[in-house]
Motif scaffolding. Structure first.
Motif, PDB file in Angstrom:
ATOM      1  N   GLN A 148      42.754  41.503  51.074  1.00  0.00           N
ATOM      2  CA  GLN A 148      41.674  42.748  50.126  1.00  0.00           C
ATOM      3  C   GLN A 148      41.972  43.463  50.464  1.00  0.00           C
ATOM      4  O   GLN A 148      42.774  44.159  50.034  1.00  0.00           O
ATOM      5  CB  GLN A 148      40.619  41.419  49.951  1.00  0.00           C
ATOM      6  N   LEU A 233      39.419  48.264  44.309  1.00  0.00           N
ATOM      7  CA  LEU A 233      40.358  47.009  44.413  1.00  0.00           C
ATOM      8  C   LEU A 233      41.965  46.643  43.116  1.00  0.00           C
ATOM      9  O   LEU A 233      42.692  46.588  43.604  1.00  0.00           O
ATOM     10  CB  LEU A 233      39.132  46.207  42.985  1.00  0.00           C
ATOM     11  N   SER A 246      42.568  40.800  39.369  1.00  0.00           N
ATOM     12  CA  SER A 246      41.814  39.579  40.119  1.00  0.00           C
ATOM     13  C   SER A 246      42.262  38.568  40.479  1.00  0.00           C
ATOM     14  O   SER A 246      41.946  38.188  41.477  1.00  0.00           O
ATOM     15  CB  SER A 246      41.336  39.377  38.588  1.00  0.00           C
ATOM     16  N   TRP A 249      40.947  39.302  44.227  1.00  0.00           N
ATOM     17  CA  TRP A 249      40.179  38.889  44.274  1.00  0.00           C
ATOM     18  C   TRP A 249      39.770  36.846  44.649  1.00  0.00           C
ATOM     19  O   TRP A 249      38.629  37.299  45.137  1.00  0.00           O
ATOM     20  CB  TRP A 249      39.034  39.761  42.809  1.00  0.00           C
ATOM     21  N   TYR A 250      40.186  36.934  44.009  1.00  0.00           N
ATOM     22  CA  TYR A 250      40.294  35.496  43.915  1.00  0.00           C
ATOM     23  C   TYR A 250      41.038  34.610  44.932  1.00  0.00           C
ATOM     24  O   TYR A 250      41.657  33.531  45.053  1.00  0.00           O
ATOM     25  CB  TYR A 250      40.202  34.691  42.616  1.00  0.00           C
ATOM     26  N   ASP A 492      30.358  38.184  38.036  1.00  0.00           N
ATOM     27  CA  ASP A 492      31.356  37.821  38.454  1.00  0.00           C
ATOM     28  C   ASP A 492      32.583  38.022  37.706  1.00  0.00           C
ATOM     29  O   ASP A 492      33.439  38.780  37.308  1.00  0.00           O
ATOM     30  CB  ASP A 492      32.183  36.369  39.331  1.00  0.00           C
ATOM     31  N   VAL A 496      35.694  41.218  37.210  1.00  0.00           N
ATOM     32  CA  VAL A 496      36.933  40.895  36.949  1.00  0.00           C
ATOM     33  C   VAL A 496      37.552  41.232  35.570  1.00  0.00           C
ATOM     34  O   VAL A 496      38.342  42.046  35.516  1.00  0.00           O
ATOM     35  CB  VAL A 496      37.512  39.268  36.855  1.00  0.00           C
ATOM     36  N   PRO A 545      33.687  42.776  48.713  1.00  0.00           N
ATOM     37  CA  PRO A 545      34.262  40.626  49.180  1.00  0.00           C
ATOM     38  C   PRO A 545      33.962  39.609  49.938  1.00  0.00           C
ATOM     39  O   PRO A 545      34.610  39.058  49.971  1.00  0.00           O
ATOM     40  CB  PRO A 545      35.862  41.590  49.003  1.00  0.00           C
ATOM     41  N   PRO A 548      30.686  37.184  48.090  1.00  0.00           N
ATOM     42  CA  PRO A 548      31.410  37.979  46.111  1.00  0.00           C
ATOM     43  C   PRO A 548      29.864  37.428  45.972  1.00  0.00           C
ATOM     44  O   PRO A 548      29.120  35.735  45.794  1.00  0.00           O
ATOM     45  CB  PRO A 548      31.991  38.445  46.253  1.00  0.00           C
TER      46      PRO A 548
END
Length: 665
Positions: A148, A233, A246, A249-250, A492, A496, A545, A548
């Motif tokens: 990340q 990001l 995203s 992020w995930y 969240d 995103v 991160p 989160p």
């Protein structure tokens, strides 16, 4: 020809190329890999050959991957040794372990770790994962090949860290004029939140809500920091080759459209949320009258925060189900029975030992258990768990109260997890996805707070509450839990959707209130526009991160999902049996529950989180079933009350936000 290890061992590498371009260059540069590409079509044409023939260079790839990981593991051992040494040196008697003296050492260790995983990812990203025969090696390479924020170049990474720090200061910096004058300023945490928990003055709540956001709106202070952070990001996602930001992020959930699965759970518990929302709205209307804008179907944001802050308070703006039959006070009895904070730790350790997990030796209490110094206690000191395998350590809060008793069960779950994962190879010595371990801890926290468990500890005299007290307990837990889940999801989803471009920079604020309206029935206390940026303090707290809002949301959902599974295994929850309801299940002493917990802890990240979820619960997807079954009596009571009061659950209201609306903040 062996691939050189210059990237892995150059800790100050400052590669600026996106990852996909980097991989392309590496493939062209190395004969071994080029040869693999040139001969792969011939290998694939022979369908009768085994996997080694299909991938003729699989053994070479495995050898390179193992070399990289072995070297990285050696360096990781040095980092863990430094962590262990710093823990001992900074927690020696007479030398307080506080934010000031630990910061430089933590920073050095964090920098070393970041350079290690950055270089390692650059090397492992050239390895074709699916050609690796060893499933554990395959998991290690897959998890370590992408990053990340750690995947950013040095300058970008430092900027991201600074932005996170800046946005965290929004929460704790004294920057709002007090109610009396501007000679004294106050911070959101703890002063403004504490005031919300005590006050019933609606004007005070509105003042602090508006003023905090007014300060953040000055020169677009909050909005510009957030937009700059989102840019980084997105840049980190591009290094991973993710067109949809995203996905980074995930990253560790390894699931397409993971946010949709989270949303499905929110809708699963929404019937309960709407009933609770309707009941509470009527309560605060009765408290505040016309000042609340009684024609609205939604709860104003500042009042919702007040309700949450008063979840366990004796003086509230809402009416508990049975005001004349309140919960028994346990503080005095707890102090008589447990006596010292160390006894709390031992009781929490005993919980896990009773179900067959690691025994905490005298050596642990002597060497690896340290008290938080007086200078760090503050208004709500929290314990901290350390990981330096093969050991794990604990800094505990010296406060002696019911809240710390429950929290310590979560801390001890994390410590147990650390001991098990410490036996695994570097790269899979972690939870299978962020929030998984804290979900296990949450299950232990829930069990530790039940009347049945408090009776086992001799803090309560009976192993259950009477019906009215039990409903009051579920009601207050519902405020603490049910109201929080949509808020974690909203924060969240907002982040995103901005990352992925579904929300533009010119519509941030009204889009945020659109989500609050849709998923929570919440509106701002006054009309808003795009000149402000209104997310609450929990939003900024969840931008890191490492901690989160996704993890907070997942730990709540998984907590009840695991709790239900452990309770069924222990037979302390028997669906349909009023003597064994889920909300009073204590799986203390159940070896069957312990076997499930131990199996998913020991696996670390060697398996996909869905595989481990299925082992524990029988389900492969996140589910709100545990939440709904736990609060089933409250759900029934709320429906009856709202029907008697002629209150219709749900909301049909505007967002109180418009791009063109002028409001003198």
């Amino acid at each position: 020809m062996k691939i050189k290890h210059y990237l892995l061992w150059n800790r100050h590498s400052k590669l600026q190329l996106p990852l996909l371009l980097f991989i392309y260059i590496k493939i062209l540069a190395h004969p071994t890999i080029t040869h693999s590409a040139s001969t792969s079509s011939a290998a694939k044409s022979n369908t009768n050959n085994n996997i080694k023939t299909k991938y003729p260079h699989a053994a070479t790839y495995e050898a390179h991957a193992k070399q990289y990981l072995d070297k990285a593991s050696e360096r990781m051992q040095h980092i863990w040794t430094r962590s262990r040494n710093s823990f001992f040196s900074l927690t020696t008697k007479g030398r307080g372990y506080n934010a000031v003296n630990q910061a430089p050492i933590k920073q050095e260790i964090e920098n070393d770790y970041r350079h290690l995983v950055y270089a390692l990812a650059m090397n492992l990203s050239t390895i074709p994962v699916m050609q690796l025969n060893d499933p554990i090696l395959r998991r290690r390479v897959k998890r370590l090949a992408k990053l990340q924020l750690y995947g950013l170049a040095d300058d970008d990474y430092e900027e991201a860290k600074n932005l996170i720090h800046t946005m965290q200061t929004f929460i704790t910096t004294r920057m709002v004029c007090s109610l009396s004058d501007c000679q004294t300023t106050v911070a959101m945490v703890p002063t403004i939140l504490n005031h919300a928990g005590r006050s019933k003055n609606l004007a005070d709540l509105e003042y602090f809500w508006r003023q905090w956001r007014t300060v953040l709106a000055d020169r677009d202070r909050a909005k510009s920091a957030f937009i700059s952070y989102v840019r980084l990001l997105r840049l980190a996602a591009s290094y991973n080759g993710h067109i949809t930001p995203s996905r980074t992020w995930y990253l560790y959930y390894d699931t397409d459209n993971f946010q949709r699965e989270l949303e499905d759970v929110v809708w699963e518990i929404m019937p309960l949320y709407k009933e609770l929302h309707a009941y509470l709205l009527k309560c605060v209307r009765n408290t505040y009258g016309d000042k609340l804008n009684a024609d609205e179907d939604a709860i104003p944001a500042h009042v919702l925060e007040q309700i949450v802050r008063q979840a366990w308070s004796p003086r509230t703006v809402f009416r508990t189900p049975y005001p004349k039959n309140q919960l028994p006070t346990v503080q005095q009895r707890l102090e008589e029975i447990l006596v010292t904070p160390l006894k709390i730790i031992k009781k929490a350790a005993e919980f896990f030992e009773s179900i067959g997990l690691n025994q905490m030796s005298d050596s642990f209490y002597e060497k690896f258990s340290r008290r938080i110094g007086d200078e760090d206690i503050g208004s709500d000191c929290r314990a901290e768990v350390f990981y330096f395998p093969p050991d794990a350590a604990l800094r505990y809060c010296p406060k002696l109260d019911y809240k710390k008793l429950m929290q310590m069960h979560g801390n001890m779950a994390e410590l147990q997890y650390n001991l098990y994962r410490g036996r695994l190879p570097f790269g899979v010595d972690s939870e299978p996805c962020p929030g998984f371990a804290s979900g296990i801890g949450e299950a232990a926290v829930i069990a530790s707070g039940t009347p049945r468990h408090l009776n086992r500890l001799h803090i309560l005299f009976n192993n259950s509450l009477n019906e009215e007290q039990s409903m009051n307990r579920l009601f207050r837990m519902g405020i603490h839990t049910i109201l929080a889940i949509p808020q974690y999801f909203i924060n969240d989803k907002f982040l995103v959707d901005v990352m992925d471009g579904h929300i533009g920079a010119q519509e941030l604020n009204c889009a945020y209130w659109g989500l609050q309206n849709k998923y929570a029935g919440v509106v701002p206390p006054m009309r808003r526009n795009e000149k402000t940026f209104d997310p609450d303090f929990k939003f900024y707290r969840g931008l890191n991160p490492e901690k989160p809002n996704t993890v907070k949301l997942l730990s709540e959902i998984l907590g009840f999902q695991f709790y239900r599974a452990f309770c069924l295994a222990s037979e302390q929850y028997r669906p349909g049996d009023p003597e064994y309801p889920l909300h009073n299940c204590d799986f203390y002493g159940s070896k069957k529950a312990g076997t499930l917990m131990k199996e998913i802890m020991e696996a670390g990240a060697t398996k996909h989180w869905r595989d481990l979820l299925e082992i524990a619960t029988g389900d492969r997807k996140l589910s709100g079933k545990g939440v709904m079954e736990y609060f089933a009596p409250l759900y029934t009571w709320l429906k009856e009350q709202n029907k008697q009061n002629d209150v219709e659950p749900g909301w049909e209201t505007g967002t109180r936000c418009s791009k063109d609306y002028y409001s003198p903040t």
